[in-house]
Design a protein around this motif. Structure first.
Motif, mmCIF file in Angstrom:
data_model
loop_
_atom_site.group_PDB
_atom_site.id
_atom_site.type_symbol
_atom_site.label_atom_id
_atom_site.label_comp_id
_atom_site.label_asym_id
_atom_site.label_seq_id
_atom_site.Cartn_x
_atom_site.Cartn_y
_atom_site.Cartn_z
ATOM 1 N N ARG A 172 4.064 4.098 -10.764
ATOM 2 C CA ARG A 172 2.897 4.747 -10.166
ATOM 3 C C ARG A 172 2.731 4.286 -8.734
ATOM 4 O O ARG A 172 2.957 3.123 -8.421
ATOM 5 C CB ARG A 172 1.614 4.374 -10.921
ATOM 6 C CG ARG A 172 1.640 4.678 -12.388
ATOM 7 C CD ARG A 172 1.388 6.161 -12.619
ATOM 8 N NE ARG A 172 1.242 6.407 -14.045
ATOM 9 C CZ ARG A 172 2.005 7.202 -14.740
ATOM 10 N NH1 ARG A 172 2.992 7.831 -14.156
ATOM 11 N NH2 ARG A 172 1.812 7.394 -16.016
ATOM 12 N N GLN A 173 2.297 5.195 -7.873
ATOM 13 C CA GLN A 173 2.022 4.816 -6.495
ATOM 14 C C GLN A 173 0.668 4.121 -6.448
ATOM 15 O O GLN A 173 -0.315 4.617 -7.016
ATOM 16 C CB GLN A 173 2.001 6.041 -5.591
ATOM 17 C CG GLN A 173 1.895 5.690 -4.128
ATOM 18 C CD GLN A 173 2.037 6.910 -3.240
ATOM 19 O OE1 GLN A 173 1.690 8.017 -3.626
ATOM 20 N NE2 GLN A 173 2.533 6.699 -2.037
ATOM 21 N N ILE A 174 0.622 2.957 -5.791
ATOM 22 C CA ILE A 174 -0.630 2.209 -5.740
ATOM 23 C C ILE A 174 -1.286 2.339 -4.378
ATOM 24 O O ILE A 174 -0.643 2.591 -3.367
ATOM 25 C CB ILE A 174 -0.430 0.722 -6.096
ATOM 26 C CG1 ILE A 174 0.497 0.017 -5.102
ATOM 27 C CG2 ILE A 174 0.078 0.583 -7.522
ATOM 28 C CD1 ILE A 174 0.527 -1.488 -5.286
ATOM 29 N N ARG A 175 -2.588 2.168 -4.386
ATOM 30 C CA ARG A 175 -3.396 2.190 -3.163
ATOM 31 C C ARG A 175 -4.128 0.861 -3.107
ATOM 32 O O ARG A 175 -4.692 0.402 -4.094
ATOM 33 C CB ARG A 175 -4.402 3.341 -3.224
ATOM 34 C CG ARG A 175 -5.301 3.426 -2.020
ATOM 35 C CD ARG A 175 -6.175 4.666 -2.094
ATOM 36 N NE ARG A 175 -6.857 4.787 -3.357
ATOM 37 C CZ ARG A 175 -8.143 4.499 -3.549
ATOM 38 N NH1 ARG A 175 -8.881 4.057 -2.569
ATOM 39 N NH2 ARG A 175 -8.701 4.651 -4.735
ATOM 40 N N GLU A 207 -7.009 -1.605 -1.261
ATOM 41 C CA GLU A 207 -8.200 -1.681 -0.421
ATOM 42 C C GLU A 207 -8.530 -3.148 -0.231
ATOM 43 O O GLU A 207 -8.516 -3.920 -1.178
ATOM 44 C CB GLU A 207 -9.375 -0.986 -1.087
ATOM 45 C CG GLU A 207 -9.175 0.507 -1.253
ATOM 46 C CD GLU A 207 -10.342 1.160 -1.960
ATOM 47 O OE1 GLU A 207 -11.405 0.522 -2.113
ATOM 48 O OE2 GLU A 207 -10.191 2.319 -2.354
ATOM 49 N N ASN A 240 0.848 -1.193 0.000
ATOM 50 C CA ASN A 240 0.000 0.000 0.000
ATOM 51 C C ASN A 240 0.882 1.241 0.000
ATOM 52 O O ASN A 240 1.695 1.434 0.900
ATOM 53 C CB ASN A 240 -0.951 0.009 1.193
ATOM 54 C CG ASN A 240 -2.022 1.062 1.055
ATOM 55 O OD1 ASN A 240 -2.483 1.344 -0.050
ATOM 56 N ND2 ASN A 240 -2.421 1.637 2.162
ATOM 57 N N GLY A 241 0.767 2.039 -1.022
ATOM 58 C CA GLY A 241 1.587 3.238 -1.163
ATOM 59 C C GLY A 241 2.882 3.006 -1.918
ATOM 60 O O GLY A 241 3.629 3.945 -2.189
ATOM 61 N N ALA A 242 3.153 1.748 -2.278
ATOM 62 C CA ALA A 242 4.389 1.420 -3.001
ATOM 63 C C ALA A 242 4.313 1.892 -4.448
ATOM 64 O O ALA A 242 3.234 2.129 -4.990
ATOM 65 C CB ALA A 242 4.635 -0.095 -2.967
ATOM 66 N N MET A 243 5.472 1.998 -5.056
ATOM 67 C CA MET A 243 5.540 2.350 -6.470
ATOM 68 C C MET A 243 5.570 1.062 -7.295
ATOM 69 O O MET A 243 6.408 0.196 -7.053
ATOM 70 C CB MET A 243 6.796 3.174 -6.759
ATOM 71 C CG MET A 243 6.843 4.505 -6.030
ATOM 72 S SD MET A 243 5.520 5.645 -6.515
ATOM 73 C CE MET A 243 6.089 6.138 -8.134
#
Length: 79
Positions: free
Chosen positions: A67-70, A72, A60-63
């Motif tokens: 792109r930075q991913i989110r 859920e 979560n929040g990694a590149m």
């Protein structure tokens, strides 16, 4: 997310990014059924809850692919 950002990111790329956390059951990029263009999100499922939790904590929040991913968490039945 702008259209086209993940046009060159496929299921196998998603699988490669997440397989180190455990046994993947599913790794799929959501595509528009009419155009085949990525919707900018995907689904990852593991056979073990601990693997899913580890992936969420680490990714979560990694590149990924620049792109930075989110991430859920959802349940299998959609609740």
């Amino acid at each position: 997310m702008r259209r086209g950002e993940f046009d060159e990111f496929y299921d196998h790329d998603l699988r490669q990014a997440f397989e180190r956390f455990g046994n993947l059951v599913r790794a799929e990029i959501a595509l528009d059924k009419d155009t085949g263009v990525s919707k900018g999100f995907g689904f990852v499922s593991y056979s073990e809850v601990a693997a899913a939790d580890a992936a969420m904590a680490a990714m979560n929040g990694a590149m990924v692919a620049g792109r930075q991913i989110r991430i859920e968490k959802t349940s299998e039945d959609g609740r």
